[in-house]
Scaffold this motif. Structure first.
Motif, short mmCIF file in Angstrom:
data_model
loop_
_atom_site.label_atom_id
_atom_site.label_comp_id
_atom_site.label_asym_id
_atom_site.label_seq_id
_atom_site.Cartn_x
_atom_site.Cartn_y
_atom_site.Cartn_z
N SER A 437 0.83 -1.21 0.00
CA SER A 437 0.00 0.00 0.00
C SER A 437 0.86 1.26 0.00
N VAL A 438 1.95 1.24 0.75
CA VAL A 438 2.84 2.40 0.82
C VAL A 438 3.53 2.63 -0.52
N VAL A 439 3.94 1.56 -1.18
CA VAL A 439 4.54 1.69 -2.52
C VAL A 439 3.55 2.35 -3.47
N LEU A 440 2.29 1.93 -3.42
CA LEU A 440 1.27 2.52 -4.29
C LEU A 440 1.05 4.00 -3.96
N MET A 441 1.06 4.34 -2.68
CA MET A 441 0.88 5.74 -2.27
C MET A 441 2.02 6.60 -2.80
N ILE A 442 3.25 6.14 -2.65
CA ILE A 442 4.40 6.92 -3.12
C ILE A 442 4.35 7.06 -4.64
N GLY A 443 4.03 5.95 -5.32
CA GLY A 443 3.93 5.99 -6.78
C GLY A 443 2.90 6.99 -7.26
N ALA A 734 9.16 -0.50 2.07
CA ALA A 734 8.49 0.03 0.87
C ALA A 734 9.21 1.23 0.27
N ILE A 735 9.77 2.10 1.11
CA ILE A 735 10.34 3.36 0.62
C ILE A 735 11.47 3.13 -0.38
N PRO A 736 12.48 2.30 -0.09
CA PRO A 736 13.54 2.09 -1.10
C PRO A 736 13.02 1.41 -2.38
N ILE A 737 12.05 0.49 -2.23
CA ILE A 737 11.48 -0.17 -3.41
C ILE A 737 10.76 0.86 -4.29
N ALA A 738 9.94 1.70 -3.66
CA ALA A 738 9.20 2.72 -4.40
C ALA A 738 10.16 3.72 -5.06
N TRP A 739 11.19 4.12 -4.32
CA TRP A 739 12.16 5.07 -4.88
C TRP A 739 12.82 4.49 -6.12
N TYR A 740 13.22 3.24 -6.08
CA TYR A 740 13.91 2.62 -7.21
C TYR A 740 13.00 2.58 -8.44
N TYR A 741 11.78 2.07 -8.28
CA TYR A 741 10.92 1.89 -9.44
C TYR A 741 10.42 3.23 -10.00
N MET A 742 10.13 4.19 -9.14
CA MET A 742 9.67 5.48 -9.64
C MET A 742 10.82 6.25 -10.29
N ASN A 743 12.03 6.05 -9.78
CA ASN A 743 13.20 6.67 -10.39
C ASN A 743 13.43 6.11 -11.80
N GLU A 744 13.24 4.80 -11.95
CA GLU A 744 13.36 4.17 -13.27
C GLU A 744 12.27 4.70 -14.22
N GLY A 758 10.75 14.67 1.23
CA GLY A 758 9.47 15.08 1.81
C GLY A 758 8.32 14.15 1.44
N ILE A 759 8.41 13.53 0.24
CA ILE A 759 7.37 12.58 -0.19
C ILE A 759 7.31 11.40 0.77
N PHE A 760 8.49 10.87 1.14
CA PHE A 760 8.53 9.70 2.01
C PHE A 760 8.07 10.05 3.42
N VAL A 761 8.43 11.26 3.88
CA VAL A 761 7.97 11.70 5.21
C VAL A 761 6.45 11.83 5.22
N LEU A 762 5.91 12.43 4.15
CA LEU A 762 4.46 12.61 4.04
C LEU A 762 3.74 11.26 4.06
N VAL A 763 4.24 10.31 3.27
CA VAL A 763 3.60 8.99 3.21
C VAL A 763 3.71 8.29 4.55
#
Length: 794
Positions: A437-443, A734-744, A758-763
């Motif tokens: 769920s957190v990965v989806l929120m960050i994405g 979730a945060i490092p996984i989301a960062w990697y895929y969204m960066n790609e 700030g995105i990760f803090v907000l989530v």
């Protein structure tokens, strides 16, 4: 036996209403998301499969090298189709086609504007168009027109349209030779009418005079059908030099290297991207992404079921013990628990079906599709039954094997321990659930930030209060009068003409030479806008140097450059510099900023603005900012109807056209947001259920603590901290996984936003708030309970 299993399962559902509702609601939501995404994926992957010759149809495309970059394009010379048809026996059919643009169709008093194609006569059979009425070879006649059933109904109503005459742009009479079925929304061939391709030579003299013999002009498309004995690879080897064979300029041959190839219909929709001459995918990346997201949401829903079932293991331990003691084998117990899971899955499916039926119209609107549940199709129900069974087995497998493994002797003695080790699998599942769920929120946040980043990019001109009207022969004849009368209304501030709308650039050209340029640089491609007067004034572009085209000078050899063109030509003092364009002398009149007319996520191309009265296709109109747009349109309409009677008065606001550039990103962002919200909802259902069960398990402990003086806040902390820790672990994963895929994902854009901390803090804050809100209800309820009631049996 099976009947008894389901009877027991039903009794358990009725007995434990809260847990049953949570399980069914969670599974129903997950199944609904999976079903809708499945429908969307099916619509994408089956695009064009309704064509009977799907496996044999190809689009002719071409690789060319410009300025060291190997690009791939669909645009081809006018005569390439004739060449392929006459010289290569590999093809069963060849059909040239224009890009399609609106034209007026007139029948009696009826006047409509529709978009269609000039297309080769073999296209009807190649694309297996369903002829509802008329000739089986309807484009054979030179002055013919084929209408879709929708267009025919608008023009003729209940009359038989076959043989009736329709006037194209109030100039050319065409006989209706056939009515064909309108193409589905996921078809790559979209049209309201079709006209014979060769008719362009008669209607537009410039086609015959210039383009037919000019192999360097790429303004058309070509489609082919391979014969039964040919293969794509063998054909590509034969036709790759079909265009280059008509070039005589050795410099062009050496540096541009045009290479023709055929691209299969199976790849038109999802594999349309090329980089350096190689196919790199395309929209398939979104299909895969949403397929994974749909599976994740369904998995989250299944995790809820697993967690609640195993959490309540102590409640059912004695049942398992008694059944084993009286002779039930483990296989029978597994069958019983799986039957319960299948029953819940079946009930969830019925609710999911209702959710899909209600939400599908909105989803179709969101994705611009026309999807529907094929409920009359037996295959649909077969797939849905399999889907329900698989979901039930996926959700119930772990609880079934877990519960059936209990030792009957230990259970009946009351020695079943539910310590830390027994809760570990549940904790792992909760972490997995919330991490998803957190990965989806960050994405979702990153996608929306990228959309906003594109929208905030300076475009270099004012697209508010600017409209475009399509060109016509009547407008061409009466343009000066139309301009004067529009300006006299006071509703219009300025008017200009151009060969493309302000939200796009339709032409790119090479052949430019400048002081100090090398011969190879003649192949550098510059975007081209053709216009006459008042273009920069109408669009609100501020000149950095020099002047615009003026009625006081003979500016037919003038050119205006943007900053990127000045930089590419290495001009230090551009105004007054002499250039050549295909050996024609040109003089730089002015320089404008880099205006953004194409994708806001790509680098702005070098641009040349040239003066041309004959090469225009749009009227650009700046509305007086002091006049409401609706009033201005009302004042303009009678003027266009007076001087352009052949065409309905239709216009487009440029800011709305520009907004469509974000459609793909908006689609991804909206779908991701919806999926994220539903995933969080399902996760919250699971947390609520587990919190309820935890409070129920520890009711006596809570009573003792209250008697000993624990406050409500202390008890709230006690019951909430375990869930908070699990969510923190979820975020850490979730945060490092989301960062990697969204960066790609962002790497696919030249201009992109940055992923800030700030995105990760907000989530993290949102996830914690959701968790505490979800858990607190049960925690506070348990903490406020009367301890006398919970301890009366001790």
């Amino acid at each position: 036996m099976l009947k008894n299993y389901f009877k027991i399962a039903w009794r358990n559902l009725i007995k434990n209403k809260v847990y049953s509702i949570i399980n069914i609601a969670g599974l129903a939501t997950g199944m609904a998301v999976a079903m809708i995404i499945g429908l969307w994926i099916y619509d994408e992957v089956t695009a064009n499969t309704h064509f009977k010759n799907y496996d044999d149809l190809y689009q002719v495309m071409m690789h060319q090298t410009f300025d060291g970059f190997r690009g791939t394009q669909q645009a081809l010379p006018y005569s390439v189709g004739e060449e392929l048809k006459n010289k290569y026996p590999d093809f069963k059919g060849v059909a040239m086609c224009d890009w399609g643009q609106p034209h007026s169709l007139i029948y009696g008093e009826k006047k409509i504007s529709k978009t269609g194609h000039f297309i080769g006569e073999e296209a009807v059979n190649m694309f297996s168009l369903k002829i509802l009425e008329g000739d089986k070879n309807p484009l054979h006649e030179p002055y013919s027109i084929v209408l879709t059933n929708e267009t025919a109904n608008i023009l003729f109503g209940n009359q038989n349209p076959i043989g009736k005459m329709v006037k194209l742009d109030n100039e050319t009479n065409l006989k209706v030779t056939a009515v064909v079925e309108k193409q589905p929304k996921n078809s790559s061939l979209s049209f309201d009418y079709l006209i014979p391709f060769q008719l362009q030579e008669t209607i537009y003299t410039w086609v015959k005079q210039f383009h037919k013999e000019h192999w360097g002009n790429n303004s058309w498309q070509a489609f082919v059908q391979l014969n039964d004995h040919s293969t794509a690879n063998a054909t590509n080897a034969k036709i790759k030099n079909v265009v280059i064979a008509h070039f005589t300029d050795e410099n062009t041959l050496k540096h541009i290297k045009p290479e023709v190839f055929i691209h299969p219909m199976s790849k038109w929709r999802l594999y349309s991207d090329f980089e350096n001459g190689k196919n790199t995918g395309g929209f398939i990346k979104y299909v895969r992404m949403f397929g994974i997201l749909g599976f994740i949401v369904l998995l989250i829903a299944c995790i809820n079921f697993m967690n609640l079932s195993t959490a309540r293991s102590e409640k059912r331990a004695k049942e398992v013990g008694v059944r084993k003691a009286v002779g039930s084998g483990r296989k029978q117990l597994i069958s019983q628990f799986l039957s319960e899971s299948l029953l819940i899955s079946a009930l969830a499916f019925l609710f999911a079906l209702g959710i899909v039926l209600i939400s599908l119209p909105y989803f179709n609107q969101l994705t611009d599709k026309a999807m529907s549940l094929q409920m009359a199709n037996p295959l649909f129900w077969l797939i849905m039954i399999l889907f329900t069974v698989i979901t039930g087995l996926l959700a119930g497998s772990y609880p079934a094997f877990y519960l059936s493994s209990f030792n009957p002797v230990r259970v009946l003695k009351g020695n079943l321990k539910a310590g830390k080790s027994s809760s570990l699998p549940r904790k792992i599942l909760v972490v997995l659930q919330f991490a998803s769920s957190v990965v989806l929120m960050i994405g979702t946040i990153v996608v929306n930030q990228q959309i906003q980043f594109g929208k905030n990019q300076p475009i270099g001109f004012n697209n508010k209060g600017l409209i475009t009207v399509n060109w016509s022969d009547d407008i061409a004849k009466n343009f000066d009068v139309i301009r004067d009368e529009l300006l006299s209304t006071g509703a219009v501030a300025s008017i200009s003409q151009s060969n493309s709308p302000p939200s796009d650039i339709y032409s790119n050209n090479n052949g430019w030479e400048w002081k100090g340029s090398a011969p190879v640089e003649k192949t550098v491609v510059f975007s081209t806008i053709a216009t006459t007067y008042d273009y920069t004034k109408t669009l609100g572009i501020k000149l950095l140097e020099g002047r615009d085209f003026s009625r006081d000078f003979a500016d037919s050899n003038g050119v205006i450059l943007n900053q990127s063109a000045v930089k590419r030509m290495r001009l230090k003092h551009p105004v007054g510099e002499m250039l050549k364009w295909n050996d024609k002398p040109m003089v730089v009149l002015g320089v404008i900023p880099d205006i953004q007319m194409e994708s806001p996520y790509r680098a702005i191309s070098p641009l040349t603005i040239i003066f041309s009265k004959g090469w225009v296709g749009y009227v650009d109109i700046r509305i007086n900012p002091n006049v409401p747009a609706s009033k201005a349109i009302d004042l303009m309409k009678p003027i266009f109807e007076k001087y352009n009677p052949s065409t309905p008065f239709e216009y487009q606001f440029v800011d709305e056209q520009y907004a469509r550039k974000f459609n793909y990103e908006k689609l991804v962002g909206n779908l991701a947001a919806i999926i994220a919200v539903l995933a969080i909802f399902i996760s919250c259902l699971g947390l609520f259920g587990l919190a309820s069960f935890t409070a129920e398990q520890r009711v006596k402990e809570i009573g003792v603590r209250k008697v000993l003086g624990a406050s409500i806040f202390n008890l709230w902390q006690l019951l909430s901290k375990d869930f908070v820790v699990l969510v923190l672990i979820s975020c850490a994963i979730a945060i490092p996984i989301a960062w990697y895929y969204m960066n790609e994902w962002l790497k696919t854009y030249q201009y992109k936003t940055t992923i800030r901390a700030g995105i990760f803090v907000l989530v993290l804050v949102i996830a914690m708030a959701i968790t505490l809100i979800t858990v607190s209800f049960q925690a506070i309820k348990a903490a406020m309970a009367n301890p006398a009631k919970s301890l009366r049996t001790e």
